[in-house]
Design an enzyme around this catalytic site. Structure first.
Site, PDB file in Angstrom:
ATOM      1  CE  LYS A 116      33.568  -1.981 -19.900  1.00  0.00           C
ATOM      2  NZ  LYS A 116      33.122  -1.284 -18.675  1.00  0.00           N
ATOM      3  CG  ASP A 125      30.387  -1.655 -15.910  1.00  0.00           C
ATOM      4  OD1 ASP A 125      31.089  -2.347 -15.153  1.00  0.00           O
ATOM      5  OD2 ASP A 125      30.679  -1.435 -17.100  1.00  0.00           O
ATOM      6  CB  ALA A 181      32.816   5.681 -15.286  1.00  0.00           C
ATOM      7  CG  ASN A 190      32.975  16.471 -18.075  1.00  0.00           C
ATOM      8  OD1 ASN A 190      33.663  15.858 -17.254  1.00  0.00           O
ATOM      9  ND2 ASN A 190      33.254  16.505 -19.361  1.00  0.00           N
ATOM     10  CB  THR A 196      34.585  19.071 -21.849  1.00  0.00           C
ATOM     11  OG1 THR A 196      35.983  18.935 -21.581  1.00  0.00           O
ATOM     12  CG2 THR A 196      34.356  19.553 -23.261  1.00  0.00           C
ATOM     13  NE  ARG A 214      33.779  13.518 -23.278  1.00  0.00           N
ATOM     14  CZ  ARG A 214      34.511  12.646 -22.578  1.00  0.00           C
ATOM     15  NH1 ARG A 214      35.414  13.072 -21.718  1.00  0.00           N
ATOM     16  NH2 ARG A 214      34.336  11.351 -22.734  1.00  0.00           N
ATOM     17  N   GLY A 243      35.995   3.004  -4.564  1.00  0.00           N
ATOM     18  CA  GLY A 243      35.868   2.468  -5.920  1.00  0.00           C
ATOM     19  C   GLY A 243      35.910   0.955  -5.997  1.00  0.00           C
TER      20      GLY A 243
HETATM   21  P1  ATR Z   1      35.795   6.789 -18.503  1.00  0.00           P
HETATM   22  O1  ATR Z   1      35.320   6.404 -19.884  1.00  0.00           O
HETATM   23  O2  ATR Z   1      36.711   5.805 -17.855  1.00  0.00           O
HETATM   24  O3  ATR Z   1      34.671   7.215 -17.613  1.00  0.00           O
HETATM   25  P2  ATR Z   1      37.079   9.151 -19.717  1.00  0.00           P
HETATM   26  O4  ATR Z   1      36.236   9.122 -20.911  1.00  0.00           O
HETATM   27  O5  ATR Z   1      38.573   9.081 -19.871  1.00  0.00           O
HETATM   28  O6  ATR Z   1      36.742   8.049 -18.639  1.00  0.00           O
HETATM   29  O7  ATR Z   1      36.680  10.438 -18.866  1.00  0.00           O
HETATM   30  C1  ATR Z   1      37.471  10.963 -17.889  1.00  0.00           C
HETATM   31  C2  ATR Z   1      36.690  12.048 -17.169  1.00  0.00           C
HETATM   32  O8  ATR Z   1      37.552  12.690 -16.226  1.00  0.00           O
HETATM   33  C3  ATR Z   1      36.185  13.131 -18.114  1.00  0.00           C
HETATM   34  O9  ATR Z   1      34.928  13.567 -17.647  1.00  0.00           O
HETATM   35  C4  ATR Z   1      37.248  14.224 -17.952  1.00  0.00           C
HETATM   36  O10 ATR Z   1      36.778  15.523 -18.243  1.00  0.00           O
HETATM   37  P3  ATR Z   1      36.745  16.060 -19.783  1.00  0.00           P
HETATM   38  O11 ATR Z   1      35.554  15.437 -20.418  1.00  0.00           O
HETATM   39  O12 ATR Z   1      36.629  17.542 -19.645  1.00  0.00           O
HETATM   40  O13 ATR Z   1      38.042  15.627 -20.395  1.00  0.00           O
HETATM   41  C5  ATR Z   1      37.550  14.095 -16.489  1.00  0.00           C
HETATM   42  N1  ATR Z   1      38.846  14.658 -16.125  1.00  0.00           N
HETATM   43  C6  ATR Z   1      40.077  14.138 -16.381  1.00  0.00           C
HETATM   44  N2  ATR Z   1      41.034  14.929 -15.871  1.00  0.00           N
HETATM   45  C7  ATR Z   1      40.405  15.986 -15.276  1.00  0.00           C
HETATM   46  C8  ATR Z   1      40.855  17.134 -14.553  1.00  0.00           C
HETATM   47  N3  ATR Z   1      42.156  17.370 -14.334  1.00  0.00           N
HETATM   48  N4  ATR Z   1      39.918  17.989 -14.076  1.00  0.00           N
HETATM   49  C9  ATR Z   1      38.601  17.760 -14.272  1.00  0.00           C
HETATM   50  N5  ATR Z   1      38.111  16.690 -14.941  1.00  0.00           N
HETATM   51  C10 ATR Z   1      39.008  15.809 -15.439  1.00  0.00           C
END
Ligand code: ATR
Length: 289
Positions: free
Chosen positions: A71, A108, A136, A156, A158, A161, A253
């Site tokens: 992208k 999107d 997303a 989030n 983390t 981020r 979704g």
């Molecule tokens: P995309 O680009 O498709 O939006 P991504 O970058 O893979 O997806 O992001 C996934 C999101 O799901 C992230 O916000 C991730 O949190 P972290 O930034 O802390 O990794 C979140 N996520 C994935 N598994 C999780 C879990 N078990 N509990 C809470 N958040 C989760």
């Protein structure tokens, strides 16, 4: 209709791309619209993305959808991009214009807004809680900021981020009513409880990890809220079930996926695409998995 010497190709580039739902969704729409086009999935290695984009002009493709991981990488190979694509540094739709220019769009963000509108809600004036901080989440937060949301909280696991997403939206959308914080604790509870619109942009509950607990406590949800989960496989997720149980309205979704595709098809054809046909094709494809 069978492909013939007049048939034009359009498609999606990604790596990998074999699980894409877009061919089923778009080909169903093309049949109904009576367009002699065929929509294909092209697996394009990251090193060859420039050659793939140049091929659009060479082969006179109608255009392309662009998915992970291309992208951002396609941008350098395009003649122009729209404001949303520039803000998000992400193009998901390329159009070969009649003048030969390759123009990149991001559908999107507007696709998300349309999916909420279709459910009878207006983002304008809403307090929004966005959960997650990946690509997303950036699209959804930007879409809400530029569609009149009154305040946005990015939550989030983390928190750093989340802060980065907030910073990007603050700058790109010139929007200040934004805060960011961690998923566990008071910040998230307050932001979700206060929100009119809650959007789960995390990968929690995505196939094959269905049946997991929702990413937030169901007790934070309340009647009158609109709760969206961007996960479409499975289509009915733990957070949507919890939202319905408390009397909140839900948007699944498939909504954003269908509408981002419909807006792409509108860019390519200049016509109004058959959204219900696209949704039915998508759900059939998901049911077949
Ligand atoms: P995309 O680009 O498709 O939006 P991504 O970058 O893979 O997806 O992001 C996934 C999101 O799901 C992230 O916000 C991730 O949190 P972290 O930034 O802390 O990794 C979140 N996520 C994935 N598994 C999780 C879990 N078990 N509990 C809470 N958040 C989760």
């Amino acid at each position: 209709m069978e492909p013939d010497t007049q048939t034009r190709a359009v498609g999606v580039i990604g790596w990998p791309v074999e699980h894409s739902l877009s061919p089923a969704m778009h080909n169903a729409a093309l049949r109904e619209m009576g367009l002699n086009w065929v929509y294909l999935a092209f697996a394009v290695e990251p090193e060859l993305v420039g050659e793939a984009v140049r091929g659009v002009r060479g082969l006179r493709l109608v255009g392309l959808n662009v998915t992970i991981p291309h992208k951002s990488a396609v941008i350098d190979h395009l003649d122009e991009i729209d404001d949303t694509a520039a803000a998000l540094e992400a193009v998901n739709t390329i159009v070969l214009q009649p003048d030969g220019l390759l123009v990149g769009h991001n559908t999107d963000a507007p696709g998300f807004i349309r999916s909420v509108q279709e459910a009878g809600h207006d983002v304008s004036g809403m307090r929004v809680a966005v959960i997650g901080a990946g690509g997303a989440s950036r699209s959804i937060a930007y879409a809400c900021a530029t569609s009149g949301a009154s305040a946005i909280s990015i939550i989030n696991r983390t928190p750093l981020r989340a802060e980065r997403v907030a910073e990007m939206v603050r700058e790109a959308a010139d929007f200040d009513a934004l805060d960011a914080g961690p998923l566990d604790g008071e910040f998230a509870q307050e932001a979700v409880t206060r929100a009119d619109l809650v959007v789960d942009c995390t990968s929690v509950g995505m196939y094959p990890h269905h049946d997991v607990e929702p990413v937030i406590s169901p007790q934070w949800l309340r009647p009158g809220q609109v709760v969206v989960d961007l996960t479409y496989n499975p289509i009915d997720t733990a957070i949507l079930k919890a939202a319905r149980a408390v009397g909140a309205d839900t948007v699944d979704g498939a909504g954003m996926l269908v509408h981002q595709g419909a807006i792409s098809l509108q860019h390519w054809s200049g016509q109004e695409p058959p959204v219900e046909t696209m949704r039915a094709a998508l759900l059939e494809q998901l049911g077949a998995r």
